[in-house]
Design a protein around this motif. Structure first.
Motif, PDB file in Angstrom:
ATOM      1  N   UNK A 144     -27.729  80.497  92.054  1.00 52.92           N
ATOM      2  CA  UNK A 144     -26.534  81.078  91.453  1.00 52.92           C
ATOM      3  C   UNK A 144     -25.341  80.889  92.375  1.00 52.92           C
ATOM      4  N   UNK A 145     -24.150  80.869  91.795  1.00 54.39           N
ATOM      5  CA  UNK A 145     -22.927  80.608  92.550  1.00 54.39           C
ATOM      6  C   UNK A 145     -21.841  81.580  92.116  1.00 54.39           C
ATOM      7  N   UNK A 146     -21.319  82.343  93.088  1.00 52.60           N
ATOM      8  CA  UNK A 146     -20.153  83.184  92.834  1.00 52.60           C
ATOM      9  C   UNK A 146     -18.943  82.546  93.514  1.00 52.60           C
ATOM     10  N   UNK A 147     -17.771  83.027  93.169  1.00 56.37           N
ATOM     11  CA  UNK A 147     -16.544  82.439  93.704  1.00 56.37           C
ATOM     12  C   UNK A 147     -16.434  82.685  95.204  1.00 56.37           C
ATOM     13  N   UNK A 148     -15.978  81.678  95.920  1.00 54.39           N
ATOM     14  CA  UNK A 148     -15.664  81.818  97.341  1.00 54.39           C
ATOM     15  C   UNK A 148     -14.311  82.519  97.443  1.00 54.39           C
ATOM     16  N   UNK A 149     -14.300  83.705  98.063  1.00 58.19           N
ATOM     17  CA  UNK A 149     -13.070  84.493  98.144  1.00 58.19           C
ATOM     18  C   UNK A 149     -12.469  84.517  99.540  1.00 58.19           C
ATOM     19  N   UNK A 150     -13.169  83.942 100.507  1.00 62.19           N
ATOM     20  CA  UNK A 150     -12.665  83.818 101.870  1.00 62.19           C
ATOM     21  C   UNK A 150     -12.698  82.329 102.234  1.00 62.19           C
ATOM     22  N   UNK A 151     -11.707  81.563 101.786  1.00 59.06           N
ATOM     23  CA  UNK A 151     -11.768  80.104 101.948  1.00 59.06           C
ATOM     24  C   UNK A 151     -11.886  79.643 103.398  1.00 59.06           C
ATOM     25  N   UNK A 152     -11.244  80.347 104.325  1.00 60.26           N
ATOM     26  CA  UNK A 152     -11.259  79.901 105.718  1.00 60.26           C
ATOM     27  C   UNK A 152     -12.671  79.838 106.280  1.00 60.26           C
ATOM     28  N   UNK A 153     -13.555  80.704 105.786  1.00 57.16           N
ATOM     29  CA  UNK A 153     -14.946  80.710 106.259  1.00 57.16           C
ATOM     30  C   UNK A 153     -15.918  80.274 105.175  1.00 57.16           C
ATOM     31  N   UNK A 154     -15.407  79.906 104.016  1.00 56.89           N
ATOM     32  CA  UNK A 154     -16.227  79.508 102.873  1.00 56.89           C
ATOM     33  C   UNK A 154     -17.309  80.543 102.589  1.00 56.89           C
ATOM     34  N   UNK A 155     -16.859  81.786 102.386  1.00 55.55           N
ATOM     35  CA  UNK A 155     -17.778  82.856 102.033  1.00 55.55           C
ATOM     36  C   UNK A 155     -17.242  83.628 100.832  1.00 55.55           C
ATOM     37  N   UNK A 156     -18.144  84.324 100.175  1.00 55.11           N
ATOM     38  CA  UNK A 156     -17.777  85.302  99.149  1.00 55.11           C
ATOM     39  C   UNK A 156     -17.841  86.666  99.812  1.00 55.11           C
ATOM     40  N   UNK A 157     -16.705  87.350  99.836  1.00 51.27           N
ATOM     41  CA  UNK A 157     -16.555  88.527 100.685  1.00 51.27           C
ATOM     42  C   UNK A 157     -16.581  89.819  99.869  1.00 51.27           C
ATOM     43  N   UNK A 158     -17.507  90.708 100.234  1.00 49.95           N
ATOM     44  CA  UNK A 158     -17.507  92.110  99.806  1.00 49.95           C
ATOM     45  C   UNK A 158     -17.772  92.334  98.320  1.00 49.95           C
TER      46      UNK A 158
END
Length: 299
Positions: free
Chosen positions: A74-88
């Protein structure tokens, strides 16, 4: 028009006042005898750094926003582009509904929308209650769907140092193990606490930069772990969490927009990247519920 942070619910009990905003079920402000316990933000302001929000169905970071659960990738949106993470997680930017309210307590509810990246049926409630012993927050999750779902929860209050700089504060945390991370702040492993990371005894925050997680919380006889922030004005903020909080995150806010105006002390049910690693991840079977309580008091 409704403020950017949502509907505002103000609670009071004696000299304690708390305002909850419905976007993210956020603790927008909390004072005792007029003194800020948390760093407030304006009603018509977007929470600057997830201030006071409920973080679900995962807290902290998810690497590349990708995970596998029950054989599905599954894939959710990356919300912290600088670290390529989905945050919180997903719940923090949703508009929660007021389920019940009294002068000193409110319960907010959210039916989290199912999405391609999180195709599950999760409901959440968050109850804020003021009493003589402080503010208590209880979050309950329930799997309303026909299949298991992955779940974690955390909270993001920024605690106020009062009128003095954060460097004049002292921090103490009941936890024995630190989570080591890479340059994306994703977990690598754990080590026993030492040096500036050993907060079992009070330690000055002067010059100390933290954005770290601790596990193996040390529980008292009531099954709670504690974090304590002492300020130059003589105030002692005590934050507790029950045994469902298996981890704590502490961030001194050394970045634009926060700049050490407070310290985030975040009780969490799991650490970063739990959806990928399974570390402390909760699996809720159909009909299962999970509850976590934590709170704060100013002395």
């Amino acid at each position: 028009m409704t403020p950017r942070s949502g509907q505002q619910i103000t609670l009071s009990h004696g000299d304690k006042v708390a305002t909850i905003a419905t976007i993210g079920a956020a603790l927008r402000e909390h004072t005792v005898a007029g003194r800020d316990v948390v760093v407030p933000f304006a009603a018509d302001e977007i929470a600057p750094a997830f201030n006071g929000m409920v973080l679900a169905p995962w807290p902290n970071r998810l690497q590349d926003g990708a995970y596998t659960f029950a054989g599905r990738t599954l894939q959710v949106a990356v919300s912290e582009p600088a670290r390529s993470t989905a945050l919180h997680g997903l719940a923090c930017w949703e508009r929660w509904e007021v389920d019940s309210v009294s002068p000193s307590a409110v319960t907010l509810a959210l039916e989290l929308p199912a999405s391609p990246g999180y195709p599950f049926q999760l409901t959440l409630t968050a109850t804020y209650a003021l009493a003589d012993d402080g503010l208590t927050v209880t979050t309950v999750a329930r799997n309303e769907g026909p299949e298991p779902l992955p779940y974690g929860v955390g909270f993001h209050p920024w605690f106020s140092p009062g009128d003095a700089p954060l460097d004049d504060c002292v921090l103490q945390l009941d936890a024995a193990t630190r989570v080591t991370v890479d340059d994306r702040l994703l977990p690598l492993g754990t080590v026993p606490v030492d040096g500036k990371y050993d907060l079992r005894s009070p330690r000055s925050l002067a010059g100390v930069v933290l954005d770290d997680a601790w596990v193996d919380p040390i529980l008292d006889t009531d099954g709670r772990s504690w974090c304590r922030l002492s300020s130059r004005d003589g105030a002692l903020t005590e934050i507790w969490a029950d045994s469902e909080a298996t981890a704590w995150q502490v961030c001194t806010g050394d970045f634009p927009g926060v700049e050490r105006s407070g310290v985030a002390i975040e009780p969490m049910s799991c650490i970063a990247d739990a959806f990928r690693t399974g570390d402390r991840l909760i699996t809720l079977e159909p009909g299962d519920m999970h509850a976590l309580s934590w709170g704060m008091r100013l002395r």
